[in-house]
Motif scaffolding. Structure first.
Motif, PDB file in Angstrom:
ATOM      1  N   THR A 364      18.364  44.301 -23.240  1.00  0.00           N
ATOM      2  CA  THR A 364      17.864  44.814 -24.520  1.00  0.00           C
ATOM      3  C   THR A 364      16.708  45.774 -24.306  1.00  0.00           C
ATOM      4  O   THR A 364      16.630  46.837 -24.940  1.00  0.00           O
ATOM      5  N   LEU A 419      21.318  51.685 -32.690  1.00  0.00           N
ATOM      6  CA  LEU A 419      20.992  50.333 -32.211  1.00  0.00           C
ATOM      7  C   LEU A 419      21.605  49.263 -33.107  1.00  0.00           C
ATOM      8  O   LEU A 419      22.160  48.272 -32.611  1.00  0.00           O
ATOM      9  N   TYR A 422      25.302  49.126 -32.478  1.00  0.00           N
ATOM     10  CA  TYR A 422      25.628  48.637 -31.141  1.00  0.00           C
ATOM     11  C   TYR A 422      25.496  47.120 -31.054  1.00  0.00           C
ATOM     12  O   TYR A 422      26.422  46.425 -30.611  1.00  0.00           O
ATOM     13  N   PHE A 423      24.356  46.609 -31.490  1.00  0.00           N
ATOM     14  CA  PHE A 423      24.137  45.168 -31.356  1.00  0.00           C
ATOM     15  C   PHE A 423      24.967  44.357 -32.353  1.00  0.00           C
ATOM     16  O   PHE A 423      25.099  43.138 -32.199  1.00  0.00           O
ATOM     17  N   SER A 424      25.532  44.998 -33.351  1.00  0.00           N
ATOM     18  CA  SER A 424      26.466  44.310 -34.248  1.00  0.00           C
ATOM     19  C   SER A 424      27.908  44.477 -33.784  1.00  0.00           C
ATOM     20  O   SER A 424      28.829  44.019 -34.461  1.00  0.00           O
ATOM     21  N   ASN A 425      28.106  45.128 -32.642  1.00  0.00           N
ATOM     22  CA  ASN A 425      29.426  45.353 -32.054  1.00  0.00           C
ATOM     23  C   ASN A 425      30.364  46.084 -33.013  1.00  0.00           C
ATOM     24  O   ASN A 425      31.560  45.786 -33.108  1.00  0.00           O
ATOM     25  N   ALA A 430      29.800  47.389 -28.364  1.00  0.00           N
ATOM     26  CA  ALA A 430      28.981  46.538 -27.504  1.00  0.00           C
ATOM     27  C   ALA A 430      29.658  46.204 -26.184  1.00  0.00           C
ATOM     28  O   ALA A 430      29.019  45.663 -25.280  1.00  0.00           O
ATOM     29  N   ILE A 434      25.724  52.175 -24.253  1.00  0.00           N
ATOM     30  CA  ILE A 434      25.372  52.579 -25.607  1.00  0.00           C
ATOM     31  C   ILE A 434      25.312  54.088 -25.804  1.00  0.00           C
ATOM     32  O   ILE A 434      25.694  54.602 -26.853  1.00  0.00           O
ATOM     33  N   TYR A 877      26.587  45.294 -23.448  1.00  0.00           N
ATOM     34  CA  TYR A 877      25.875  44.194 -24.109  1.00  0.00           C
ATOM     35  C   TYR A 877      26.718  42.924 -24.126  1.00  0.00           C
ATOM     36  O   TYR A 877      26.211  41.835 -23.924  1.00  0.00           O
TER      37      TYR A 877
END
Length: 897
Positions: A364, A419, A422-425, A430, A434, A877
């Motif tokens: 992260t 972001l 990305y972090f929520s796919n 993910a 990225i 990720y």
């Protein structure tokens, strides 16, 4: 002999400017005599006001300014205010001062005599010179019509550099990092070359129909010759949109043997004809308006004038006596030495990802703050200006601070959105790096096109069904969708916002041609009035060029096995024409434009999916509307600033472009022979690092959109096509807000309680209105798209800080110092960096130091974590699902060919 010429002791004629008394005798402007002397004192000697540009004669400057009485001057300032009310670059302190002067001496608290001087001075400077401090820093308020410009020796020097720079820069363009001859170095060397030719060339000539043509002018090498030479080679040595020819011919890519020298030359020349013709057609819209500053030209003109023109003697500005060239040389030496520290001796401070050193394996932390494969949310991201975008291809001094600040703010916003996605796919992002612009398969590996493409570049359907579609990273999808939003938004916004300018442009083109009126009709600023002295370039010259580009492009796609339907050229011209208008308008104001490359990837994939060669052809031709049209339009504005005759710039640029095409296409043959000899050109194991990174990117996009097809991509990512609608809706909403904002304010005042409205107006409406007054949405949104390809805030954060210092604080606090030195400091930094970069590349890549590097902690620590792994397309990720792949099931793979 002209009264402006005098024979010196060497027998060479030199230009002499008349004295103030002589000029006043020839042209009595009616201003008091002491005004001229006062103005000269304010702009010379010891002062803190504005500085005169190099080569500017104080006497001629003073006479050029005072041409109106106080009533005419007040009216002139009122007209300027009215014309520039939508100009986001104009200094608001100047606006306030203009309003005070227009209101009269009482409003200013000045005696009538002092008010008359101030209003006449400001109106004269703005009307007869320029309303922009940036332009006044590099241009003269008068013109020497007899100064040599389009001379044989200027062509000789210019074409020498066209030949050398096109050959060298083309051959080494595939190298990573790149190597080439920068324009600033050629500018420096043009001066001794020009002066040498002025000494050694024979002074003889001949006459044709009463016009004298000379091999060597009787004058010394002049500023106009230097400016003319610079524009010849700087506008004719680009190769960006021709990279498709490399992809078409190289064996590692498409390897089309039918694409011979003649075909490539036809494509290249027609491309240039498209660009030049389009630029000429849009002159009234993007060249002649005062607000079309084209700030990217100004540093080039500043350096050129400083190299040739003499300094104003005994000038002290803010306590500084240093000459411009001395400042330039000192900065170039200092930064040339400093360049070695971040680029060879202490590489960790180049991409200064110091925050990831805390925990190199923290994914992260690397994604958010990393400078290689992360997004670069880092307050101190680099200590190398050549990395963070202030030099070279970065904007730095070449764009207004307001434009860069808006883009930076929207860039941060775009990074936050990336972001979150990305972090929520979102859209399987993910499972991939990225911020890469690479294309991947459903196992997270680089997409292997050989599994889905036949030898004839058609789609292998069985292989595709087994292997699957290509997947894109979160940043790549965000930029692609954002570009679609930007296209429709900019079209709606620009065509509505600038509707009167557009009407003036196209109606004027038709009416003036029909009535045989001047193309300058309707434009009264100082630069345009000075250019009226020279014969114009008729509209039909540019129309013929555009028609030639149209015909030859149809011939190139129809007469060769390009698989490109001839009718697609009609679609290309229509779409290109519409998009070029907002592109050039935005570029002329802020030195940033719309990336049209995405649309030329998407449209062919809709028109004829499964034909990558056809997509490549339109990608090359589409580049003419962005790179060539925009580039030549900038050159036309450059010619206005330099007072170069329009027909001279037309002839010089046209011939130089033809020479450029001939040399460029020949260099592709040389590179093809080189590839056949070593077998490694454009491969990542090439010992000289000739890896053709940009050509690989073009090839990947051609396969992804041309072979895979836009329809399939839209089925894989169904949200993407809706971005076109979102952009249009946002454009309409913004226009409505701008148009009806005052009415909404009045409506709220009538409907709200007085106390509530007062608080709302004070704390919400007024602050928001003040911010939005500075916002140009079409420029700001462009900043949001500066991601993917491992581009992040690393390339922007320190750059915006330096830009604030130069373009905002220094410019407003010490205007005269900024005007005299700022562009030369920028040029010195760029020249020092490029020369050191050339030395490092030649020594450590091709010379005795080949393959050697200084190994120590400071050159290795930045590569020891996840951040550098992401840069190399390694790491994600989320791990792969238990089934061994992500994305669609095989039975759901899109097959819309």
């Amino acid at each position: 002999m002209s009264n402006l010429e005098e024979l010196d002791k060497t027998g060479v004629y030199k230009l002499e400017t008349p004295t103030l008394d002589e000029t006043l005798n020839e042209k009595d402007n009616g201003a008091p005599q002491d005004w001229y002397e006062r103005l000269k004192d304010e702009y010379s000697g010891h002062h803190e006001l504005e500085s005169l540009p190099p080569g500017c004669d104080p006497d001629r400057f003073a006479v050029a300014i005072f041409t109106m009485d106080e009533n005419q001057s007040a009216e002139c300032l009122a007209n300027i205010l009215n014309n520039l009310h939508n100009d986001y670059t104009f200094d608001l302190t100047q606006v306030a001062r203009m309003r005070e002067l227009i209101a009269g001496p009482e409003s200013c608290g000045l005696a009538h005599e002092e008010w008359a001087y101030q209003v006449c001075k400001m109106a004269g400077i703005f009307h007869n010179w320029s309303a922009y401090l940036e332009v006044r820093a590099v241009t003269l308020p008068y013109d020497n019509v007899e100064e040599p410009c389009e001379t044989f020796r200027a062509y000789l020097v210019g074409f020498f550099w066209v030949l050398v720079m096109t050959a060298v820069n083309t051959f080494f363009a595939p190298r990573q990092p790149g190597i080439g001859i920068p324009n600033q170095v050629a500018q420096l060397l043009c001066v001794p070359m020009g002066r040498g030719l002025a000494t050694i060339l024979p002074k003889w000539g001949f006459s044709i129909r009463g016009h004298r043509y000379e091999i060597n002018s009787h004058h010394p090498w002049s500023a106009k010759e230097q400016l003319f030479t610079t524009i010849i080679f700087s506008g004719s040595t680009s190769y960006g949109n021709f990279t498709g020819l490399l992809d078409m011919r190289m064996p590692i890519f498409f390897g089309q043997k039918w694409a011979t020298y003649g075909f490539c030359l036809l494509v290249a020349v027609s491309n240039q004809c498209f660009g030049m013709g389009m630029a000429g057609i849009l002159r009234r819209l993007t060249v002649y308006p005062t607000e079309a500053v084209w700030p990217g030209n100004l540093p080039t003109i500043a350096l050129t004038r400083a190299l040739v023109s003499g300094e104003n003697k005994n000038e002290v500005i803010n306590g500084w006596k240093l000459r411009r060239l001395h400042m330039f040389g000192i900065v170039a030496v200092i930064f040339g030495i400093y360049y070695w520290i971040p680029n060879e001796l202490f590489g960790a401070i180049r991409n200064f990802n110091w925050m990831t050193w805390i925990s190199p394996q923290n994914f992260t932390l690397a994604v958010v703050t990393g400078g290689f494969g992360g997004l670069g949310f880092n307050p101190i991201s680099s200590l190398d200006p050549s990395t963070f975008g202030f030099l070279g291809g970065g904007q730095g001094m070449s764009a207004p601070f307001f434009a860069q600040l808006q883009q930076y703010v929207l860039r941060i916003f775009g990074g936050i959105v990336i972001l979150a996605l990305y972090f929520s796919n979102s859209m399987w992002g993910a499972y991939l790096p990225i911020n890469s612009n690479g294309v991947f398969d459903n196992k997270g590996q680089n997409y292997n096109y050989t599994k889905v493409i036949n030898a004839d570049s058609t789609v292998n359907l069985d292989g595709y069904k087994d292997y699957g579609p290509p997947y894109y990273t979160t940043s790549n999808l965000f930029v692609t969708g954002g570009n679609f939003v930007y296209y429709t938004f900019s079209i709606v916004y620009v065509f509505v916002k600038y509707r009167y300018a557009l009407k003036k442009c196209f109606v004027g083109m038709v009416v003036n041609t029909w009535k045989r009126r001047s193309i300058y009709t309707g434009f009264t600023d100082g630069a345009t009035r000075m250019m009226r002295k020279y014969p114009e370039v008729p509209e039909w010259w540019y129309s013929i060029l555009f028609a030639c580009g149209f015909v030859t492009s149809i011939c190139s796609v129809a007469a060769f096995p390009t698989t490109t339907p001839w009718w697609s050229i009609f679609g290309l011209v229509g779409v290109g024409f519409v998009l070029t208008i907002p592109y050039t308008i935005i570029q002329s104001v802020a030195n940033t434009g719309i990336n049209l490359g995405v649309i030329w990837q998407v449209l062919p994939g809709v028109w004829f999916p499964g034909k990558p060669i056809a997509q490549l052809m339109l990608l090359m031709y589409g580049g003419a509307f962005e790179q060539e049209a925009g580039g030549f339009t900038a050159d036309l504005k450059y010619a206005m600033y330099a007072r170069i005759p329009p027909r001279a710039i037309f002839r010089g640029h046209l011939v130089a472009q033809v020479v450029n095409c001939i040399i460029y296409v020949a260099m592709i043959d040389v590179m093809l022979a080189y590839a056949n000899a070593t077998g490694t050109l454009c491969q990542y194991d090439n010992p000289q690092f000739m890896v053709c990174a940009y050509a690989h990117s073009v090839y990947s996009s051609t396969i992804a959109f041309g072979a895979f097809g836009t329809n399939n991509m839209f089925k894989l990512y169904p949200v993407i096509p809706y971005c076109f609608v979102i952009g249009a809706v946002l454009g309409v909403m913004w226009i409505v807000g701008e148009s009806y904002g005052p009415k909404i304010h009045v409506f709220l005042e009538k409907r709200m309680h007085a106390r509530s409205f007062t608080s709302f107006d004070r704390y919400v409406w007024t602050p928001c209105g003040n911010v939005l007054a500075y916002v140009h949405p079409a420029i700001a949104i462009n900043g949001m798209l500066q991601w993917s390809g491992n581009n992040g805030l690393t390339q922007a954060t320190q750059g915006i800080m330096l830009t604030w210092f130069f373009q905002f604080w220094l410019k407003r606090r010490y205007s005269a110092f900024w005007q005299k030195y700022a562009y030369l400091i920028w040029a010195g930094m760029a020249v020092g960096a490029t020369i050191s970069g050339l030395i490092i590349t030649l020594v450590f890549s091709f010379g005795a130091g080949s393959g050697k590097e200084l190994k120590w902690w400071g050159n290795e620590v930045q590569k020891d974590g996840i951040d550098y792994a992401l840069y190399n397309n390694k790491g994600s990720y989320l791990p792969l699902p238990e089934r061994g792949y992500f994305g669609l099931e095989p039975q759901d793979f899109p097959t819309n060919w």
